[in-house]
Scaffold this active site. Structure first.
Site, PDB file in Angstrom:
ATOM      1  N   ASN A 223       0.780  -1.017   0.051  1.00 26.77           N
ATOM      2  CA  ASN A 223       0.081  -0.179   0.097  1.00 26.77           C
ATOM      3  C   ASN A 223       1.339   0.990  -0.433  1.00 26.77           C
ATOM      4  O   ASN A 223       1.604   1.392   1.099  1.00 26.77           O
ATOM      5  CB  ASN A 223      -0.921  -0.346   1.507  1.00 26.77           C
ATOM      6  CG  ASN A 223      -1.211   1.410   1.052  1.00 26.77           C
ATOM      7  OD1 ASN A 223      -1.826   1.933   0.342  1.00 26.77           O
ATOM      8  ND2 ASN A 223      -2.148   1.530   2.329  1.00 26.77           N
ATOM      9  N   TRP A 224       0.915   1.930  -0.547  1.00 26.91           N
ATOM     10  CA  TRP A 224       1.784   2.745  -1.463  1.00 26.91           C
ATOM     11  C   TRP A 224       1.205   4.102  -0.572  1.00 26.91           C
ATOM     12  O   TRP A 224       1.790   5.140  -0.707  1.00 26.91           O
ATOM     13  CB  TRP A 224       1.962   3.272  -2.656  1.00 26.91           C
ATOM     14  CG  TRP A 224       2.914   2.654  -3.289  1.00 26.91           C
ATOM     15  CD1 TRP A 224       3.600   0.947  -3.203  1.00 26.91           C
ATOM     16  CD2 TRP A 224       2.974   2.147  -5.899  1.00 26.91           C
ATOM     17  NE1 TRP A 224       4.046   0.186  -3.847  1.00 26.91           N
ATOM     18  CE2 TRP A 224       4.186   1.319  -5.192  1.00 26.91           C
ATOM     19  CE3 TRP A 224       3.012   3.030  -6.006  1.00 26.91           C
ATOM     20  CZ2 TRP A 224       4.373   0.553  -6.460  1.00 26.91           C
ATOM     21  CZ3 TRP A 224       3.340   2.706  -6.996  1.00 26.91           C
ATOM     22  CH2 TRP A 224       4.255   1.434  -7.226  1.00 26.91           C
ATOM     23  N   LYS A 225       0.029   4.369  -0.093  1.00 27.09           N
ATOM     24  CA  LYS A 225      -0.376   5.421   0.247  1.00 27.09           C
ATOM     25  C   LYS A 225      -0.177   6.532  -0.623  1.00 27.09           C
ATOM     26  O   LYS A 225      -0.718   7.038  -2.270  1.00 27.09           O
ATOM     27  CB  LYS A 225       0.120   6.079   1.542  1.00 27.09           C
ATOM     28  CG  LYS A 225       0.088   4.305   2.878  1.00 27.09           C
ATOM     29  CD  LYS A 225       0.561   5.027   4.004  1.00 27.09           C
ATOM     30  CE  LYS A 225       0.612   3.734   4.736  1.00 27.09           C
ATOM     31  NZ  LYS A 225       0.334   3.539   6.382  1.00 27.09           N
TER      32      LYS A 225
ATOM     33  N   SER B 216       3.238  -2.244  10.446  1.00 34.12           N
ATOM     34  CA  SER B 216       4.656  -2.253  10.509  1.00 34.12           C
ATOM     35  C   SER B 216       5.701  -3.628   9.878  1.00 34.12           C
ATOM     36  O   SER B 216       6.286  -4.532  11.074  1.00 34.12           O
ATOM     37  CB  SER B 216       5.322  -1.426  12.212  1.00 34.12           C
ATOM     38  OG  SER B 216       4.806  -0.320  12.416  1.00 34.12           O
TER      39      SER B 216
ATOM     40  N   GLY C 284       2.507   2.714  11.173  1.00 33.97           N
ATOM     41  CA  GLY C 284       3.255   3.168  10.732  1.00 33.97           C
ATOM     42  C   GLY C 284       3.882   3.848  11.412  1.00 33.97           C
ATOM     43  O   GLY C 284       4.261   4.896  11.948  1.00 33.97           O
TER      44      GLY C 284
ATOM     45  N   HIS D 193      -9.099   0.681   4.594  1.00 32.55           N
ATOM     46  CA  HIS D 193      -8.316   1.289   5.626  1.00 32.55           C
ATOM     47  C   HIS D 193      -8.644   2.023   6.656  1.00 32.55           C
ATOM     48  O   HIS D 193      -9.448   3.297   6.834  1.00 32.55           O
ATOM     49  CB  HIS D 193      -6.795   1.936   4.896  1.00 32.55           C
ATOM     50  CG  HIS D 193      -5.746   1.720   4.866  1.00 32.55           C
ATOM     51  ND1 HIS D 193      -5.207   2.729   5.791  1.00 32.55           N
ATOM     52  CD2 HIS D 193      -4.539   1.256   5.291  1.00 32.55           C
ATOM     53  CE1 HIS D 193      -3.700   2.665   6.424  1.00 32.55           C
ATOM     54  NE2 HIS D 193      -3.914   1.819   5.167  1.00 32.55           N
TER      55      HIS D 193
ATOM     56  N   GLY E 295       3.254  -1.198   4.569  1.00 35.88           N
ATOM     57  CA  GLY E 295       2.452  -0.197   3.986  1.00 35.88           C
ATOM     58  C   GLY E 295       4.458   0.948   3.530  1.00 35.88           C
ATOM     59  O   GLY E 295       4.841   0.326   3.028  1.00 35.88           O
ATOM     60  N   GLY E 296       4.390   1.422   4.839  1.00 31.04           N
ATOM     61  CA  GLY E 296       5.983   1.765   4.449  1.00 31.04           C
ATOM     62  C   GLY E 296       7.182   1.062   3.758  1.00 31.04           C
ATOM     63  O   GLY E 296       8.026   1.871   3.404  1.00 31.04           O
TER      64      GLY E 296
ATOM     65  N   GLU F 286      -5.955  -4.962  10.366  1.00 34.46           N
ATOM     66  CA  GLU F 286      -4.443  -4.115  10.624  1.00 34.46           C
ATOM     67  C   GLU F 286      -4.527  -2.703  12.222  1.00 34.46           C
ATOM     68  O   GLU F 286      -5.603  -2.437  11.940  1.00 34.46           O
ATOM     69  CB  GLU F 286      -4.988  -3.184   9.725  1.00 34.46           C
ATOM     70  CG  GLU F 286      -4.132  -3.264   7.927  1.00 34.46           C
ATOM     71  CD  GLU F 286      -3.263  -2.349   7.234  1.00 34.46           C
ATOM     72  OE1 GLU F 286      -2.097  -3.019   6.962  1.00 34.46           O
ATOM     73  OE2 GLU F 286      -3.841  -1.926   7.225  1.00 34.46           O
TER      74      GLU F 286
ATOM     75  N   GLU G 213      -6.807   4.531   8.247  1.00 34.21           N
ATOM     76  CA  GLU G 213      -6.447   6.203   7.963  1.00 34.21           C
ATOM     77  C   GLU G 213      -8.105   6.303   6.561  1.00 34.21           C
ATOM     78  O   GLU G 213      -8.293   7.820   7.276  1.00 34.21           O
ATOM     79  CB  GLU G 213      -5.504   5.959   6.919  1.00 34.21           C
ATOM     80  CG  GLU G 213      -3.744   6.221   7.434  1.00 34.21           C
ATOM     81  CD  GLU G 213      -3.092   6.063   6.504  1.00 34.21           C
ATOM     82  OE1 GLU G 213      -2.898   5.698   5.530  1.00 34.21           O
ATOM     83  OE2 GLU G 213      -1.951   4.955   7.492  1.00 34.21           O
TER      84      GLU G 213
HETATM   85  C1  PEP Z   1      -1.028   0.087   5.531  1.00 36.95           C
HETATM   86  O1  PEP Z   1      -0.642   1.576   5.617  1.00 36.95           O
HETATM   87  O2  PEP Z   1      -1.678  -0.507   5.570  1.00 36.95           O
HETATM   88  C2  PEP Z   1       0.293  -0.302   6.957  1.00 36.95           C
HETATM   89  C3  PEP Z   1       0.565  -1.358   7.314  1.00 36.95           C
HETATM   90  O3  PEP Z   1       1.188   0.851   6.945  1.00 36.95           O
HETATM   91  P1  PEP Z   1       2.545   0.283   7.654  1.00 36.95           P
HETATM   92  O4  PEP Z   1       3.188  -1.045   6.917  1.00 36.95           O
HETATM   93  O5  PEP Z   1       3.616   1.263   7.252  1.00 36.95           O
HETATM   94  O6  PEP Z   1       2.390   0.470   9.216  1.00 36.95           O
END
Ligand code: PEP
Length: 241
Positions: free
Chosen positions: A6-8, A201, A171, A90, A222-223, A165, A92
């Site tokens: 997930n590039w956000k 994470s 994040g 998600h 994500g990141g 999640e 966010e």
């Molecule tokens: C996500 O955006 O779904 C996520 C899990 O982010 P991260 O891996 O950065 O915690």
């Protein structure tokens, strides 16, 4: 085993193209891989990954096919672009943009009805976990999706994946322990029998242990999905699990 990146709101079309062309040649092990660029980069990603097994997903999708919904994108529009997967719900979106269980279900159902695969996200906040409410939150969020599928007559669907999640792990660098993830995934599956990805994470260092849990069917990253080597390493680690 599915690994979704997930590039956000990162990587415009140019950067997305460069990344996806490099991803074509990367060693990703034996997992299914999906990247989720921002809307403006979807076309570039589809073009760069054409002819590969790597999928491209949108980060959200509206329930209507078209209409006066400024800023939204529909499932038929995604399909026209060659995008056959969408994330919904998600955290966010839920926390910053007013997404609710009801809107998440509407988005998921419409996407499935229009032939998309859906990654529906659920998870508790830190306060909810500390208050011992993780189970009830998951039962409410996953229960809403299960009820929606039932009402729509698509209780048995191959088009849906849940991503567990925990909001406190997204994040933040904090990760659920493999035991926490396993317990939550087993609960999700007791409500809705679909594959469940873990997100929060995920990094090269923890991907193997998380993916080794019996009810962990992959990861939403994500990141760590923004860097090619880190994303490819996560895919390979999960592949060995
Ligand atoms: C996500 O955006 O779904 C996520 C899990 O982010 P991260 O891996 O950065 O915690």
């Amino acid at each position: 085993m599915l690994i979704a990146g997930n590039w956000k709101m990162f990587k415009g079309p140019e950067e997305a193209g460069v990344f996806c062309r490099a991803l074509r040649d990367a060693d990703l092990g034996e997992v299914d891989v999906v990247v989720c660029p921002p809307y403006v980069s979807l076309g570039e990603a589809v073009g760069a990954l054409a002819g590969t097994e790597i999928g491209v997903a949108a980060q959200n999708v509206h329930w209507a096919a078209e209409g006066a919904f400024t800023g939204e994108i529909s499932a038929p529009m995604l399909r026209e672009l060659g995008v056959y997967v969408a994330i919904v719900g998600h955290s966010e979106r839920r926390q910053l943009f007013g997404e609710t269980d009801e809107t998440v279900v509407r988005r998921a159902l419409a996407a499935i009805e229009h032939g998309l695969h859906v990654i529906a996200c659920v998870g508790e906040t830190e306060a909810e976990r500390e208050a011992g409410e993780t189970g009830s939150v998951l039962r409410r969020q996953v229960g809403a999706i299960a009820a929606g599928l039932n009402e729509a007559g698509v209780a048995e669907t191959d088009e849906l994946v849940i991503a567990y999640e925990p909001v406190w792990a997204i994040g933040t660098g904090k990760t659920a322990t493999p035991e926490m993830a396993q317990e939550a995934h087993a609960l999700v599956k007791s409500i809705l029998n679909v594959p469940v990805l873990y997100g929060g994470s995920v990094k090269p260092e923890n991907a193997y242990e998380l993916a080794s849990q019996p009810d962990v069917d992959g990861a939403l990253v994500g990141g760590a999905s923004l860097d090619l080597e880190s994303f490819a390493t996560i895919c390979r680690e999960a592949s060995h699990s």
